[in-house]
Write a protein that holds these residues in place. Sequence first.
Motif, PDB file in Angstrom:
ATOM      1  N   ARG A  50      23.696 -24.146 -64.297  1.00  0.00           N
ATOM      2  CA  ARG A  50      23.680 -22.282 -65.106  1.00  0.00           C
ATOM      3  C   ARG A  50      22.391 -21.188 -65.246  1.00  0.00           C
ATOM      4  O   ARG A  50      22.518 -20.903 -65.447  1.00  0.00           O
ATOM      5  CB  ARG A  50      24.968 -22.437 -65.230  1.00  0.00           C
ATOM      6  CG  ARG A  50      25.208 -20.454 -65.465  1.00  0.00           C
ATOM      7  CD  ARG A  50      26.599 -20.275 -66.666  1.00  0.00           C
ATOM      8  NE  ARG A  50      28.107 -21.774 -65.998  1.00  0.00           N
ATOM      9  CZ  ARG A  50      29.155 -21.163 -65.718  1.00  0.00           C
ATOM     10  NH1 ARG A  50      28.887 -20.067 -65.352  1.00  0.00           N
ATOM     11  NH2 ARG A  50      29.925 -21.833 -65.986  1.00  0.00           N
ATOM     12  N   LYS A  61      27.081 -16.262 -59.688  1.00  0.00           N
ATOM     13  CA  LYS A  61      28.132 -15.896 -59.702  1.00  0.00           C
ATOM     14  C   LYS A  61      29.321 -16.473 -58.806  1.00  0.00           C
ATOM     15  O   LYS A  61      30.186 -17.009 -58.423  1.00  0.00           O
ATOM     16  CB  LYS A  61      28.856 -14.825 -59.407  1.00  0.00           C
ATOM     17  CG  LYS A  61      28.753 -13.478 -61.066  1.00  0.00           C
ATOM     18  CD  LYS A  61      28.532 -11.679 -60.659  1.00  0.00           C
ATOM     19  CE  LYS A  61      28.171 -11.014 -61.666  1.00  0.00           C
ATOM     20  NZ  LYS A  61      28.529  -9.867 -62.317  1.00  0.00           N
ATOM     21  N   ASP A  62      28.480 -16.469 -56.579  1.00  0.00           N
ATOM     22  CA  ASP A  62      28.941 -17.077 -56.067  1.00  0.00           C
ATOM     23  C   ASP A  62      29.293 -18.769 -55.790  1.00  0.00           C
ATOM     24  O   ASP A  62      30.047 -19.378 -55.389  1.00  0.00           O
ATOM     25  CB  ASP A  62      28.115 -17.573 -54.727  1.00  0.00           C
ATOM     26  CG  ASP A  62      28.124 -15.710 -54.311  1.00  0.00           C
ATOM     27  OD1 ASP A  62      29.501 -14.534 -54.807  1.00  0.00           O
ATOM     28  OD2 ASP A  62      27.155 -14.882 -53.985  1.00  0.00           O
ATOM     29  N   TYR A  64      29.721 -20.487 -58.785  1.00  0.00           N
ATOM     30  CA  TYR A  64      30.514 -21.230 -60.156  1.00  0.00           C
ATOM     31  C   TYR A  64      31.773 -20.436 -60.010  1.00  0.00           C
ATOM     32  O   TYR A  64      32.483 -20.432 -61.044  1.00  0.00           O
ATOM     33  CB  TYR A  64      29.430 -21.099 -61.141  1.00  0.00           C
ATOM     34  CG  TYR A  64      28.789 -21.892 -62.033  1.00  0.00           C
ATOM     35  CD1 TYR A  64      28.432 -22.739 -62.232  1.00  0.00           C
ATOM     36  CD2 TYR A  64      27.674 -21.741 -61.315  1.00  0.00           C
ATOM     37  CE1 TYR A  64      27.856 -23.773 -62.490  1.00  0.00           C
ATOM     38  CE2 TYR A  64      26.651 -22.961 -61.759  1.00  0.00           C
ATOM     39  CZ  TYR A  64      26.924 -23.571 -62.316  1.00  0.00           C
ATOM     40  OH  TYR A  64      25.613 -24.569 -62.644  1.00  0.00           O
ATOM     41  N   ARG A  65      31.983 -19.212 -58.682  1.00  0.00           N
ATOM     42  CA  ARG A  65      33.568 -18.767 -58.247  1.00  0.00           C
ATOM     43  C   ARG A  65      34.372 -19.596 -58.750  1.00  0.00           C
ATOM     44  O   ARG A  65      35.575 -19.493 -59.120  1.00  0.00           O
ATOM     45  CB  ARG A  65      33.067 -17.996 -57.422  1.00  0.00           C
ATOM     46  CG  ARG A  65      34.078 -17.186 -56.857  1.00  0.00           C
ATOM     47  CD  ARG A  65      34.251 -16.151 -55.750  1.00  0.00           C
ATOM     48  NE  ARG A  65      33.333 -15.559 -56.194  1.00  0.00           N
ATOM     49  CZ  ARG A  65      33.681 -14.127 -56.962  1.00  0.00           C
ATOM     50  NH1 ARG A  65      34.527 -13.710 -57.135  1.00  0.00           N
ATOM     51  NH2 ARG A  65      32.553 -13.012 -56.667  1.00  0.00           N
ATOM     52  N   ASP A  68      34.890 -21.219 -61.998  1.00  0.00           N
ATOM     53  CA  ASP A  68      35.080 -20.014 -63.523  1.00  0.00           C
ATOM     54  C   ASP A  68      35.896 -19.064 -63.154  1.00  0.00           C
ATOM     55  O   ASP A  68      37.198 -18.211 -64.101  1.00  0.00           O
ATOM     56  CB  ASP A  68      33.805 -19.455 -64.071  1.00  0.00           C
ATOM     57  CG  ASP A  68      32.451 -19.440 -63.855  1.00  0.00           C
ATOM     58  OD1 ASP A  68      33.164 -20.462 -64.647  1.00  0.00           O
ATOM     59  OD2 ASP A  68      31.190 -19.539 -63.809  1.00  0.00           O
ATOM     60  N   ILE A  69      36.247 -18.964 -62.244  1.00  0.00           N
ATOM     61  CA  ILE A  69      37.610 -17.729 -61.486  1.00  0.00           C
ATOM     62  C   ILE A  69      38.411 -18.335 -60.999  1.00  0.00           C
ATOM     63  O   ILE A  69      39.946 -17.172 -61.551  1.00  0.00           O
ATOM     64  CB  ILE A  69      36.914 -16.453 -61.009  1.00  0.00           C
ATOM     65  CG1 ILE A  69      35.932 -15.937 -61.432  1.00  0.00           C
ATOM     66  CG2 ILE A  69      38.631 -15.243 -60.114  1.00  0.00           C
ATOM     67  CD1 ILE A  69      34.909 -14.922 -60.359  1.00  0.00           C
ATOM     68  N   GLU A  70      38.559 -19.435 -60.291  1.00  0.00           N
ATOM     69  CA  GLU A  70      39.831 -19.950 -59.303  1.00  0.00           C
ATOM     70  C   GLU A  70      40.309 -21.089 -59.862  1.00  0.00           C
ATOM     71  O   GLU A  70      41.377 -21.761 -58.997  1.00  0.00           O
ATOM     72  CB  GLU A  70      38.844 -19.986 -57.972  1.00  0.00           C
ATOM     73  CG  GLU A  70      38.596 -18.432 -56.812  1.00  0.00           C
ATOM     74  CD  GLU A  70      37.559 -18.879 -56.012  1.00  0.00           C
ATOM     75  OE1 GLU A  70      38.011 -20.021 -55.533  1.00  0.00           O
ATOM     76  OE2 GLU A  70      37.079 -18.563 -55.107  1.00  0.00           O
ATOM     77  N   GLY A  71      40.153 -21.228 -60.791  1.00  0.00           N
ATOM     78  CA  GLY A  71      41.045 -22.339 -61.374  1.00  0.00           C
ATOM     79  C   GLY A  71      40.921 -24.011 -60.942  1.00  0.00           C
ATOM     80  O   GLY A  71      41.518 -24.905 -60.809  1.00  0.00           O
ATOM     81  N   GLN A  72      38.914 -23.859 -60.114  1.00  0.00           N
ATOM     82  CA  GLN A  72      39.258 -25.223 -59.306  1.00  0.00           C
ATOM     83  C   GLN A  72      38.255 -25.851 -59.954  1.00  0.00           C
ATOM     84  O   GLN A  72      37.998 -25.419 -61.443  1.00  0.00           O
ATOM     85  CB  GLN A  72      38.060 -25.575 -57.940  1.00  0.00           C
ATOM     86  CG  GLN A  72      38.502 -23.649 -57.362  1.00  0.00           C
ATOM     87  CD  GLN A  72      40.136 -24.449 -56.405  1.00  0.00           C
ATOM     88  OE1 GLN A  72      40.739 -25.857 -56.583  1.00  0.00           O
ATOM     89  NE2 GLN A  72      41.600 -23.529 -56.029  1.00  0.00           N
TER      90      GLN A  72
END
Length: 213
Positions: A50, A61-62, A64-65, A68-72
């Motif tokens: 990163r 952003k794509d 690590y989405r 960072d965002i989807e909780g995967q």
Amino acid sequence: MNGWILGLPADKKRKLLLGDTNMSIFIFIKPDKSWHSQTGTVDCIIEETRLRLQRYEDCVKDIYRPLDIEGQVFIDLSRACSDCFGVRAGLTRREVVSLFGEHPAQFMKSPFSASPTDVYTNRSIHVHFDKNDVIEGIEISRPNVFLCFGRNVLGEIAREIAEWIRLEDSSFAEDALGYSISNGRLVLYVPEKGDHPDAMIKTVYISYEDGRV
């Protein structure tokens, strides 16, 4: 790894040092390829990645989405743009210098070389170019790590690598200097091959000829 941990914020450092031996985190590459290990190990890899990709903000952003965002529990390299991969087919000598951020030494590989080879001593990397100064190949040596099918090959015993890698790639071929895979576009050099049973893979050569790898 330990040196990198020292530079982390306290909360992230605590997470990596304590770890979670019951959990794995994944790096998704494409539908039939992914890699995983214990959380602390992969966290070091993905967080350092990163940092190195900071200038490609939208791409990062794509990638690590999911994490960072989807909780995967994975990052998705299949979402990466080509610029994020660093060295790639079609780069010019000037672009490689810019990418590495340093000016290399140069030498002629042989009397028949069309262009000088650039030597990045601090990185243990040689970069070869065609007569138009477009990248032709890159040669990587220890102490770098080079993963083939999820396993490092640099500095490893050649015969042991050959035993399993021939099962992974139907284009596997062998000659007096080492092994080739990916239809000859990836070469594992073993200069001492045949001299003793524990000869090691010294360098890996990646060909970018014809604008592809």
